[in-house]
Design a protein around this motif. Sequence first.
Motif, PDB file in Angstrom:
ATOM      1  N   LYS A  43       0.814  -1.220   0.000  1.00 32.74           N
ATOM      2  CA  LYS A  43       0.000   0.000   0.000  1.00 32.74           C
ATOM      3  C   LYS A  43       0.847   1.271   0.000  1.00 32.74           C
ATOM      4  CE  LYS A  43      -3.920  -2.054   2.467  1.00 32.74           C
ATOM      5  NZ  LYS A  43      -4.719  -2.025   3.733  1.00 32.74           N
ATOM      6  N   ASP A  44       2.100   1.157   0.342  1.00 37.48           N
ATOM      7  CA  ASP A  44       2.979   2.323   0.470  1.00 37.48           C
ATOM      8  C   ASP A  44       3.390   2.827  -0.916  1.00 37.48           C
ATOM      9  OD1 ASP A  44       4.981   4.180   1.028  1.00 37.48           O
ATOM     10  OD2 ASP A  44       5.780   3.006   2.705  1.00 37.48           O
ATOM     11  N   PRO A  45       3.101   4.098  -1.244  1.00 40.49           N
ATOM     12  CA  PRO A  45       3.437   4.631  -2.575  1.00 40.49           C
ATOM     13  C   PRO A  45       4.882   5.101  -2.704  1.00 40.49           C
ATOM     14  CG  PRO A  45       2.267   6.292  -1.310  1.00 40.49           C
ATOM     15  CD  PRO A  45       2.318   5.069  -0.448  1.00 40.49           C
ATOM     16  N   CYS A  46       5.654   5.076  -1.622  1.00 36.80           N
ATOM     17  CA  CYS A  46       7.017   5.609  -1.659  1.00 36.80           C
ATOM     18  C   CYS A  46       7.880   4.836  -2.665  1.00 36.80           C
ATOM     19  CB  CYS A  46       7.648   5.529  -0.272  1.00 36.80           C
ATOM     20  SG  CYS A  46       9.363   6.119  -0.216  1.00 36.80           S
ATOM     21  N   PRO A  47       8.558   5.513  -3.577  1.00 34.22           N
ATOM     22  CA  PRO A  47       9.371   4.814  -4.591  1.00 34.22           C
ATOM     23  C   PRO A  47      10.624   4.142  -4.022  1.00 34.22           C
ATOM     24  CG  PRO A  47       9.672   7.188  -4.753  1.00 34.22           C
ATOM     25  CD  PRO A  47       8.560   6.979  -3.779  1.00 34.22           C
ATOM     26  N   ASN A  48      11.058   4.570  -2.838  1.00 37.39           N
ATOM     27  CA  ASN A  48      12.273   4.007  -2.241  1.00 37.39           C
ATOM     28  C   ASN A  48      11.985   2.908  -1.217  1.00 37.39           C
ATOM     29  OD1 ASN A  48      13.952   5.798  -3.675  1.00 37.39           O
ATOM     30  ND2 ASN A  48      13.617   7.403  -2.146  1.00 37.39           N
ATOM     31  N   LYS A  49      10.746   2.493  -1.102  1.00 40.38           N
ATOM     32  CA  LYS A  49      10.379   1.516  -0.078  1.00 40.38           C
ATOM     33  C   LYS A  49      11.131   0.203  -0.285  1.00 40.38           C
ATOM     34  CE  LYS A  49       6.319  -0.149  -2.645  1.00 40.38           C
ATOM     35  NZ  LYS A  49       4.850  -0.336  -2.606  1.00 40.38           N
ATOM     36  N   LEU A  50      11.384  -0.480   0.845  1.00 37.89           N
ATOM     37  CA  LEU A  50      12.065  -1.776   0.824  1.00 37.89           C
ATOM     38  C   LEU A  50      11.240  -2.792   1.600  1.00 37.89           C
ATOM     39  CD1 LEU A  50      15.795  -0.811   1.571  1.00 37.89           C
ATOM     40  CD2 LEU A  50      14.775  -1.359  -0.642  1.00 37.89           C
ATOM     41  N   HIS A  51      11.173  -4.001   1.066  1.00 35.64           N
ATOM     42  CA  HIS A  51      10.470  -5.099   1.745  1.00 35.64           C
ATOM     43  C   HIS A  51      11.486  -6.173   2.091  1.00 35.64           C
ATOM     44  CE1 HIS A  51       7.650  -7.847   3.152  1.00 35.64           C
ATOM     45  NE2 HIS A  51       7.053  -8.238   2.040  1.00 35.64           N
ATOM     46  N   LEU A  52      11.864  -6.221   3.371  1.00 33.83           N
ATOM     47  CA  LEU A  52      12.865  -7.182   3.849  1.00 33.83           C
ATOM     48  C   LEU A  52      12.255  -8.162   4.842  1.00 33.83           C
ATOM     49  CD1 LEU A  52      15.823  -4.673   4.384  1.00 33.83           C
ATOM     50  CD2 LEU A  52      15.216  -5.975   2.324  1.00 33.83           C
ATOM     51  N   GLY A  53      10.928  -8.320   4.747  1.00 30.44           N
ATOM     52  CA  GLY A  53      10.242  -9.191   5.680  1.00 30.44           C
ATOM     53  C   GLY A  53      10.146 -10.625   5.205  1.00 30.44           C
ATOM     54  N   ILE A  54       9.179 -10.923   4.346  1.00 35.39           N
ATOM     55  CA  ILE A  54       8.911 -12.299   3.942  1.00 35.39           C
ATOM     56  C   ILE A  54      10.106 -12.884   3.193  1.00 35.39           C
ATOM     57  CG2 ILE A  54       7.860 -11.804   1.694  1.00 35.39           C
ATOM     58  CD1 ILE A  54       5.637 -13.861   2.567  1.00 35.39           C
ATOM     59  N   GLY A  55      10.367 -14.172   3.423  1.00 33.80           N
ATOM     60  CA  GLY A  55      11.578 -14.817   2.903  1.00 33.80           C
ATOM     61  C   GLY A  55      11.482 -15.240   1.454  1.00 33.80           C
ATOM     62  N   VAL A  56      11.714 -14.309   0.562  1.00 32.90           N
ATOM     63  CA  VAL A  56      11.730 -14.586  -0.878  1.00 32.90           C
ATOM     64  C   VAL A  56      13.035 -14.039  -1.450  1.00 32.90           C
ATOM     65  CG1 VAL A  56      10.645 -14.084  -3.108  1.00 32.90           C
ATOM     66  CG2 VAL A  56       9.225 -14.553  -1.107  1.00 32.90           C
ATOM     67  N   TYR A  57      13.724 -14.852  -2.234  1.00 33.83           N
ATOM     68  CA  TYR A  57      14.949 -14.393  -2.895  1.00 33.83           C
ATOM     69  C   TYR A  57      14.554 -13.561  -4.100  1.00 33.83           C
ATOM     70  CZ  TYR A  57      19.611 -14.510  -4.984  1.00 33.83           C
ATOM     71  OH  TYR A  57      20.824 -14.161  -5.511  1.00 33.83           O
ATOM     72  N   ARG A  58      15.021 -12.307  -4.151  1.00 36.75           N
ATOM     73  CA  ARG A  58      14.585 -11.372  -5.184  1.00 36.75           C
ATOM     74  C   ARG A  58      15.742 -10.922  -6.078  1.00 36.75           C
ATOM     75  NH1 ARG A  58       9.423 -10.222  -4.207  1.00 36.75           N
ATOM     76  NH2 ARG A  58       8.638 -10.534  -2.077  1.00 36.75           N
ATOM     77  N   THR A  59      15.369 -10.436  -7.244  1.00 36.26           N
ATOM     78  CA  THR A  59      16.344  -9.896  -8.185  1.00 36.26           C
ATOM     79  C   THR A  59      16.755  -8.496  -7.743  1.00 36.26           C
ATOM     80  OG1 THR A  59      14.652  -8.860  -9.577  1.00 36.26           O
ATOM     81  CG2 THR A  59      15.203 -11.166 -10.046  1.00 36.26           C
ATOM     82  N   GLU A  60      17.698  -7.920  -8.475  1.00 37.73           N
ATOM     83  CA  GLU A  60      18.110  -6.546  -8.192  1.00 37.73           C
ATOM     84  C   GLU A  60      16.956  -5.562  -8.364  1.00 37.73           C
ATOM     85  OE1 GLU A  60      21.158  -4.697  -7.370  1.00 37.73           O
ATOM     86  OE2 GLU A  60      21.454  -6.640  -6.423  1.00 37.73           O
ATOM     87  N   GLU A  61      15.956  -5.959  -9.154  1.00 36.01           N
ATOM     88  CA  GLU A  61      14.791  -5.098  -9.385  1.00 36.01           C
ATOM     89  C   GLU A  61      13.675  -5.358  -8.384  1.00 36.01           C
ATOM     90  OE1 GLU A  61      16.298  -6.921 -11.941  1.00 36.01           O
ATOM     91  OE2 GLU A  61      17.494  -5.088 -12.261  1.00 36.01           O
ATOM     92  N   GLY A  62      13.933  -6.254  -7.446  1.00 27.44           N
ATOM     93  CA  GLY A  62      12.947  -6.529  -6.410  1.00 27.44           C
ATOM     94  C   GLY A  62      11.882  -7.540  -6.793  1.00 27.44           C
TER      95      GLY A  62
END
Length: 447
Positions: free
Chosen positions: A40-59
């Motif tokens: 829900k957060d519109p911030c372009p710099n937001k980070l999601h480091l909670g749920i355990g998913v391996y992500r790409t450099e693009e998130g």
Amino acid sequence: MEYLKPMEPTRIPSNGDSLFQDITLAPDIPIYATTAAYNKDPCPNKLHLGIGVYRTEEGKCHTLNVVKQVEQTLANDLSADKEYLPITGMPEFNKLSAKLMFGSGRYKNTTEVVFLLLAAYIIVRKSPAIKESRVVTVQCVSGCLSLRVGAEFLAKHYHQHVVYLPEPTYGNHPNLISAAGLTLKTYRYYDPKTLVLDFQGLLEDLGSALTGAIVLFHACGHNPTGVDPTCQQWEQIRQLVRQRGLLPFFDCAYQGLVSGNLDDDAQSIRMFGCDGGECFVAQSYSKNMGLYGERIGSLSIVCKTADVARRVESQLKLIIRPLYSNPPIHGAAIVTAILKDRDLYQKWTNELKAMRDRLVQVRRQLYDSLCNKGTPGDWSHIIKQVGMYSFTGLNKDQVDFLTREYHIYMSSDGRINIGGLSSKAVPYFADAIHDAVISSLPSSTLA
């Protein structure tokens, strides 16, 4: 822990009321609430480091190239159908999964078992338990249902109903195990003051555990701390467990993502699997093959004899039948195709090693950034920890600060998913941690 307490029974409704009128609104499940807030957060710099998913450099959720290749092959196979699998799942999947976990010597020219001095380190390439038909493996719905099926079996067929969990542990462990009617206790594992394994406390607690109790272990890449015992410590644990008559139950969700080597990451399990004793192993392919949504895993039980294994399998069928009858086919087909083919297996291990190396690189980058900023505290635990997670040492107020001021979403206990942090986002995250730590210091410290 996100332990879910059962609701109280509702009253009989009066005329016109809903039959469920008195049901209370359940609290949010923390890890999913964090994800919802992030979305829900519109911030372009937001980070999601909670749920355990391996992500790409693009998130984005990372899909392995070898998985894409196999899925294309499966899609092109016009002879394939969608027939129900057996209750225990795809037989070839089960066989290959057991060999991956306990050792098969597949694609390797090695001896079966190599013991070094004082049994301080064990390399198991070929499992004696598999050779002797003492391992029963059933396909389950990822690691969660592998744990649940195992817990249901123990509740019905084992004399001791007490399970010791490490403190802390994966948030869903208490839910999965207590839902089967087992009683939960904890043993010391992580020291929040020193940010390392509380090995002495672990030995003391298991040494005084109820005889025959079940002990849950994380095979590698402990979630949430990223702190694992050494091989020497695992051997001490194994000896204590066998001496005390405890029953080990391993949760293996990160094989290959800790050391970059599938055999090395299975050594804790193989120590127990080759000593003649019995043990349980819940296995998941969500992380190491990126098959999160496919929900593919297995439960393996090492038994004393082949006859016991045959009887155990018959009872597992009776447990699975009312739970989900039989498992889905697609994820099992992907895993089986990769494990049985030399070239695909090599591609998978190469990609897995690259994923692991990136985790190490991001850890180092974060540590260096915090050191270069002079962030108060010792941050060396970040590079000492292993696997997908890091217990940062940040407290709840500091985590709240990160979310409020920097739009960074993570577990309130300070755990972060290293696999969700891109290298380009590390400077931003390091700035945020630095600010959170400085802001939490007493004014007299800053003077």
